[in-house]
Design an enzyme around this catalytic site. Structure first.
Site, PDB file in Angstrom:
ATOM      1  N   LEU A 138       4.296  -7.439   2.079  1.00 27.69           N
ATOM      2  CA  LEU A 138       3.769  -6.164   1.607  1.00 27.69           C
ATOM      3  C   LEU A 138       2.256  -6.239   1.679  1.00 27.69           C
ATOM      4  O   LEU A 138       1.664  -7.292   1.402  1.00 27.69           O
ATOM      5  CB  LEU A 138       4.202  -5.884   0.156  1.00 27.69           C
ATOM      6  CG  LEU A 138       5.695  -5.656  -0.107  1.00 27.69           C
ATOM      7  CD1 LEU A 138       5.936  -5.493  -1.604  1.00 27.69           C
ATOM      8  CD2 LEU A 138       6.214  -4.432   0.642  1.00 27.69           C
ATOM      9  N   ASP A 139       1.607  -5.131   2.046  1.00 26.21           N
ATOM     10  CA  ASP A 139       0.151  -5.093   2.046  1.00 26.21           C
ATOM     11  C   ASP A 139      -0.379  -5.480   0.668  1.00 26.21           C
ATOM     12  O   ASP A 139       0.296  -5.292  -0.356  1.00 26.21           O
ATOM     13  CB  ASP A 139      -0.353  -3.685   2.381  1.00 26.21           C
ATOM     14  CG  ASP A 139      -0.124  -3.308   3.836  1.00 26.21           C
ATOM     15  OD1 ASP A 139       0.168  -4.208   4.639  1.00 26.21           O
ATOM     16  OD2 ASP A 139      -0.252  -2.110   4.155  1.00 26.21           O
ATOM     17  N   GLN A 140      -1.594  -5.963   0.626  1.00 25.83           N
ATOM     18  CA  GLN A 140      -2.206  -6.381  -0.638  1.00 25.83           C
ATOM     19  C   GLN A 140      -2.120  -5.287  -1.702  1.00 25.83           C
ATOM     20  O   GLN A 140      -1.799  -5.557  -2.854  1.00 25.83           O
ATOM     21  CB  GLN A 140      -3.667  -6.772  -0.409  1.00 25.83           C
ATOM     22  CG  GLN A 140      -4.387  -7.209  -1.678  1.00 25.83           C
ATOM     23  CD  GLN A 140      -5.818  -7.656  -1.415  1.00 25.83           C
ATOM     24  OE1 GLN A 140      -6.262  -7.714  -0.278  1.00 25.83           O
ATOM     25  NE2 GLN A 140      -6.549  -7.957  -2.471  1.00 25.83           N
ATOM     26  N   GLU A 141      -2.404  -4.049  -1.332  1.00 26.63           N
ATOM     27  CA  GLU A 141      -2.451  -2.971  -2.311  1.00 26.63           C
ATOM     28  C   GLU A 141      -1.113  -2.278  -2.526  1.00 26.63           C
ATOM     29  O   GLU A 141      -1.020  -1.351  -3.327  1.00 26.63           O
ATOM     30  CB  GLU A 141      -3.510  -1.937  -1.897  1.00 26.63           C
ATOM     31  CG  GLU A 141      -4.914  -2.497  -1.758  1.00 26.63           C
ATOM     32  CD  GLU A 141      -5.403  -3.208  -3.019  1.00 26.63           C
ATOM     33  OE1 GLU A 141      -4.983  -2.812  -4.127  1.00 26.63           O
ATOM     34  OE2 GLU A 141      -6.191  -4.161  -2.908  1.00 26.63           O
ATOM     35  N   THR A 142      -0.076  -2.698  -1.813  1.00 17.47           N
ATOM     36  CA  THR A 142       1.251  -2.102  -1.993  1.00 17.47           C
ATOM     37  C   THR A 142       2.031  -2.899  -3.026  1.00 17.47           C
ATOM     38  O   THR A 142       2.099  -4.124  -2.953  1.00 17.47           O
ATOM     39  CB  THR A 142       2.024  -2.078  -0.660  1.00 17.47           C
ATOM     40  OG1 THR A 142       1.282  -1.324   0.299  1.00 17.47           O
ATOM     41  CG2 THR A 142       3.393  -1.448  -0.839  1.00 17.47           C
TER      42      THR A 142
END
Length: 328
Positions: A138-142
């Site tokens: 998952l992306d860092q901000e997700t």
């Protein structure tokens, strides 16, 4: 402490009497060539009726096959006491609800403070030996559901399900605007932006990508929406790029935000820029993950509740972008 994880146990049925052991391992247990090569070199990796054997032997009905994998650790990951939310755990899998802002695995410049650091510490504190094997990213901000395999066999089998398209990954996003169709699919090849390589764009020469979406809530005559999404491919930034491509960038997304050059009137651009400041990251949450458990042979579904920052964003939209229309 045992050098091995609990064995995979298989009793040879009547219809497989006389089969080569190699055939049973590959067809019935579906062990990959790479893992099979490792098991052949492991002292107790492949045992038939309690004895180490060559995979060229023939098996008989009723034989007890045991496959053992050596215990491993992530020696290259620094253990660090960090809180994280466990949704499910057994001896084969760890399912977590990742917070936004957390990187999954150490990278250049980020050797600590990652989910991997926290998980490795958690296992060491329990005197357990596992290697950190995230099945997906998952992306860092997700935020949301993330699956971690505890051995190479489980990692292989869930990864193969992902390649086959039988893993269901469902996301929820809060976006600017509202898609023209309330339900549909975005088919748009994705590749790097040649002018900004860290960004992705939809381009005819890109890699095939498809995202299914369903609008569940709208505010202010379509000025913002909640959209549920399901990935049929796994390109970098896929949801963010696809939603931007249909004029509905995610609220809070600084990389794929609305610009005056997008052909949108200045009043709408100003409103969207203001709403982008209501949250510190893109409004994207992986709320559900489903796959077949490789050992239990059951379909399992894991869900992560909506995090507080997305709940707060919805409430603010309720207060300032009336009226709200729920479509489910």
């Amino acid at each position: 402490m045992s050098l091995y994880y609990s064995p995979l146990v298989y009793t040879i049925p009547e219809q497989e009497d006389g089969w080569l052991l190699k055939t049973v391992l590959q067809r019935r247990l579906q062990i990959s060539r790479k893992l099979l090569s490792r098991l052949k070199l492991t002292e107790q990796g492949i045992m038939l009726n309690g004895e180490r054997v060559y995979i060229s032997v023939k098996v008989s009905a009723g034989d007890r096959l045991e496959v053992r994998m050596e215990q491993e650790e992530s020696d290259d990951i620094l253990p660090e006491e960090l809180p994280f939310n466990i949704l499910y755990e057994d001896e084969h899998l760890l399912i977590v609800n990742k917070d936004s802002g957390i990187i999954v695995h150490p990278t250049h410049g980020h050797y600590t403070g990652t989910l991997a650091n926290g998980v490795v510490h958690y296992w060491k504190a329990k005197a357990e030996r596992f290697r950190f094997r995230p099945i997906h990213r998952l992306d860092q901000e997700t935020s949301g559901v993330l699956a971690i395999a505890k051995n190479p066999y489980v990692h292989q089998h869930v990864s193969e399900q992902m390649i086959a398209g039988t893993v269901d990954k469902k996301y929820m996003a809060i976006v600017h605007g509202c898609p023209a169709e309330l339900q549909g699919a975005v088919d748009g090849p994705i590749d790097r932006d040649p002018e900004e390589p860290h960004r992705r764009i939809v381009t005819p020469d890109g890699y095939a990508a498809r995202t299914l979406y369903n609008v569940v809530t709208t505010w202010g005559n379509g000025s913002a929406s909640v959209v549920n999404l399901k990935l049929e491919s796994g390109r970098t930034h896929q949801i963010r790029v696809h939603m931007t491509s249909i004029g509905c960038p995610l609220i809070g997304d600084r990389m794929y935000k609305t610009l005056p050059s997008d052909g949108i009137d200045s009043e709408t651009v100003t409103m969207r820029n203001e709403r982008d400041g209501w949250i510190d990251r893109q409004a994207l949450h992986a709320y559900e993950l489903s796959f077949d458990h490789p050992i239990l042979k059951q379909r399992m579904t894991f869900q992560a509740p909506l995090p507080p920052d997305l709940e707060a964003l919805e409430k603010r939209l309720d207060a300032e972008a009336q009226p709200r229309e729920d479509r489910i």
